[in-house]
Design an enzyme around this catalytic site. Structure first.
Site, PDB file in Angstrom:
ATOM      1  N   GLU A   1       0.852  -1.185   0.000  1.00 11.54           N
ATOM      2  CA  GLU A   1       0.000   0.000   0.000  1.00 11.54           C
ATOM      3  C   GLU A   1       0.888   1.234   0.000  1.00 11.54           C
ATOM      4  O   GLU A   1       2.011   1.193   0.526  1.00 11.54           O
ATOM      5  CB  GLU A   1      -0.946  -0.008   1.204  1.00 11.54           C
ATOM      6  CG  GLU A   1      -0.246   0.022   2.518  1.00 11.54           C
ATOM      7  CD  GLU A   1      -1.053  -0.613   3.635  1.00 11.54           C
ATOM      8  OE1 GLU A   1      -1.982  -1.389   3.384  1.00 11.54           O
ATOM      9  OE2 GLU A   1      -0.709  -0.306   4.785  1.00 11.54           O
TER      10      GLU A   1
ATOM     11  N   TYR B   1       6.154   1.176  -8.982  1.00 13.29           N
ATOM     12  CA  TYR B   1       5.372  -0.065  -8.857  1.00 13.29           C
ATOM     13  C   TYR B   1       4.702  -0.420 -10.196  1.00 13.29           C
ATOM     14  O   TYR B   1       4.708  -1.579 -10.610  1.00 13.29           O
ATOM     15  CB  TYR B   1       4.303   0.081  -7.768  1.00 13.29           C
ATOM     16  CG  TYR B   1       4.842   0.417  -6.395  1.00 13.29           C
ATOM     17  CD1 TYR B   1       6.069  -0.075  -5.956  1.00 13.29           C
ATOM     18  CD2 TYR B   1       4.128   1.240  -5.521  1.00 13.29           C
ATOM     19  CE1 TYR B   1       6.572   0.245  -4.704  1.00 13.29           C
ATOM     20  CE2 TYR B   1       4.630   1.559  -4.260  1.00 13.29           C
ATOM     21  CZ  TYR B   1       5.849   1.059  -3.863  1.00 13.29           C
ATOM     22  OH  TYR B   1       6.342   1.379  -2.621  1.00 13.29           O
TER      23      TYR B   1
HETATM   24  C1  COA Z   1      10.358   5.729  -4.734  1.00  9.00           C
HETATM   25  C2  COA Z   1      11.873   5.680  -4.571  1.00  9.00           C
HETATM   26  C3  COA Z   1      12.228   4.446  -3.745  1.00  9.00           C
HETATM   27  C4  COA Z   1      12.535   5.570  -5.962  1.00  9.00           C
HETATM   28  O1  COA Z   1      13.939   5.383  -5.770  1.00  9.00           O
HETATM   29  P1  COA Z   1      15.038   5.727  -6.906  1.00  9.00           P
HETATM   30  O2  COA Z   1      16.286   4.992  -6.563  1.00  9.00           O
HETATM   31  O3  COA Z   1      15.140   7.192  -7.077  1.00  9.00           O
HETATM   32  O4  COA Z   1      14.373   5.084  -8.203  1.00  9.00           O
HETATM   33  P2  COA Z   1      15.145   4.605  -9.534  1.00  9.00           P
HETATM   34  O5  COA Z   1      16.198   5.600  -9.892  1.00  9.00           O
HETATM   35  O6  COA Z   1      15.576   3.189  -9.388  1.00  9.00           O
HETATM   36  O7  COA Z   1      13.955   4.700 -10.589  1.00  9.00           O
HETATM   37  C5  COA Z   1      13.108   3.578 -10.799  1.00  9.00           C
HETATM   38  C6  COA Z   1      11.800   3.990 -11.415  1.00  9.00           C
HETATM   39  O8  COA Z   1      10.998   4.642 -10.423  1.00  9.00           O
HETATM   40  C7  COA Z   1      10.193   5.651 -11.038  1.00  9.00           C
HETATM   41  N1  COA Z   1      10.586   6.947 -10.481  1.00  9.00           N
HETATM   42  C8  COA Z   1      11.633   7.192  -9.656  1.00  9.00           C
HETATM   43  N2  COA Z   1      11.641   8.498  -9.305  1.00  9.00           N
HETATM   44  C9  COA Z   1      10.582   9.069  -9.915  1.00  9.00           C
HETATM   45  C10 COA Z   1      10.038  10.392  -9.926  1.00  9.00           C
HETATM   46  N3  COA Z   1      10.612  11.391  -9.219  1.00  9.00           N
HETATM   47  N4  COA Z   1       8.903  10.615 -10.638  1.00  9.00           N
HETATM   48  C11 COA Z   1       8.296   9.626 -11.311  1.00  9.00           C
HETATM   49  N5  COA Z   1       8.774   8.336 -11.346  1.00  9.00           N
HETATM   50  C12 COA Z   1       9.901   8.082 -10.658  1.00  9.00           C
HETATM   51  C13 COA Z   1      10.481   5.562 -12.527  1.00  9.00           C
HETATM   52  O9  COA Z   1       9.587   4.609 -13.082  1.00  9.00           O
HETATM   53  C14 COA Z   1      11.897   4.984 -12.541  1.00  9.00           C
HETATM   54  O10 COA Z   1      12.199   4.292 -13.724  1.00  9.00           O
HETATM   55  P3  COA Z   1      12.879   5.086 -14.989  1.00  9.00           P
HETATM   56  O11 COA Z   1      14.115   5.752 -14.447  1.00  9.00           O
HETATM   57  O12 COA Z   1      13.190   3.987 -15.959  1.00  9.00           O
HETATM   58  O13 COA Z   1      11.860   6.078 -15.447  1.00  9.00           O
HETATM   59  C15 COA Z   1      12.414   6.979  -3.895  1.00  9.00           C
HETATM   60  O14 COA Z   1      11.844   8.103  -4.538  1.00  9.00           O
HETATM   61  C16 COA Z   1      12.140   7.077  -2.399  1.00  9.00           C
HETATM   62  O15 COA Z   1      12.911   6.569  -1.571  1.00  9.00           O
HETATM   63  N6  COA Z   1      11.065   7.747  -2.006  1.00  9.00           N
HETATM   64  C17 COA Z   1      10.785   7.960  -0.545  1.00  9.00           C
HETATM   65  C18 COA Z   1      10.356   6.689   0.149  1.00  9.00           C
HETATM   66  C19 COA Z   1       9.009   6.202  -0.373  1.00  9.00           C
HETATM   67  O16 COA Z   1       8.090   6.981  -0.562  1.00  9.00           O
HETATM   68  N7  COA Z   1       8.908   4.869  -0.594  1.00  9.00           N
HETATM   69  C20 COA Z   1       7.691   4.251  -1.082  1.00  9.00           C
HETATM   70  C21 COA Z   1       6.710   3.940  -0.018  1.00  9.00           C
HETATM   71  S1  COA Z   1       7.293   2.677   1.095  1.00  9.00           S
END
Ligand code: COA
Length: 148
Positions: free
Chosen positions: A107, A119
């Site tokens: 979720e 996701y």
């Molecule tokens: C969500 C999160 C884990 C993504 O981590 P990240 O290492 O920056 O992600 P990645 O670089 O591996 O990107 C993977 C994919 O995520 C999506 N994504 C990542 N950042 C994004 C952004 N700012 N906007 C839209 N999509 C995004 C994209 O689909 C991306 O794939 P692409 O680069 O091929 O387009 C990070 O933003 C985070 O830690 N957020 C805070 C914690 C959180 O809310 N966690 C989820 C709830 S538990």
């Protein structure tokens, strides 16, 4: 690089992940709660690290029978946008498959576009909404399911 408690000191994992938690969430898990989860039956708990071994993020969840709940995935602010969440998600899904999991559930806050995009990129399907589920601030939860 993926680190687990098999190839990395457990207390280092807990300390590093607690810092990621505190920086990323309004309801961060304590080191004690993280340690309990790491040791729990069915736990899937892995960290990503850079080439110097610095922990950049983590994912955790728990398998029960043929289902798994993904509890958290987070990457420290300065390491975002570099593919660490993809590395974590791919490892997590593969680990679920190795354990004969058929469905992964999670979720997420409805406004969390980066997480929801991540996701959906991996094929998680939006299956339900829980109105006003979250507090601080109040917000709907979107429930996702992945067919492993
Ligand atoms: C969500 C999160 C884990 C993504 O981590 P990240 O290492 O920056 O992600 P990645 O670089 O591996 O990107 C993977 C994919 O995520 C999506 N994504 C990542 N950042 C994004 C952004 N700012 N906007 C839209 N999509 C995004 C994209 O689909 C991306 O794939 P692409 O680069 O091929 O387009 C990070 O933003 C985070 O830690 N957020 C805070 C914690 C959180 O809310 N966690 C989820 C709830 S538990």
């Amino acid at each position: 690089m993926i680190l687990t408690d098999k190839n990395c000191d457990r207390s280092l994992i807990i300390q590093s992940v607690a810092k990621v938690e505190a920086a990323c969430f309004s309801d961060p898990w304590t080191p004690r709660a993280l340690d309990d989860l790491l040791c729990a039956s069915g736990s899937v708990f892995v960290c990503s690290a850079d080439n110097d071994g610095n922990i950049t993020g983590y994912v955790c969840g728990q398998i029960a029978a043929d289902e798994c709940e993904l509890y958290r995935i987070a990457v420290s602010d300065k390491y975002r946008g570099k593919g660490y969440a993809k590395e974590l998600m791919e490892y997590f899904i593969e680990e679920c498959r190795r354990n004969n999991v058929r469905g992964i559930f999670l979720e997420v806050r409805s406004s969390n576009v980066p997480a929801r995009t991540l996701y959906e990129k991996y094929g998680f399907q939006n299956i339900a909404t829980r109105k006003n589920y979250y507090r601080n601030p109040t917000e709907d939860a979107i429930i996702y399911k992945y067919e492993a």
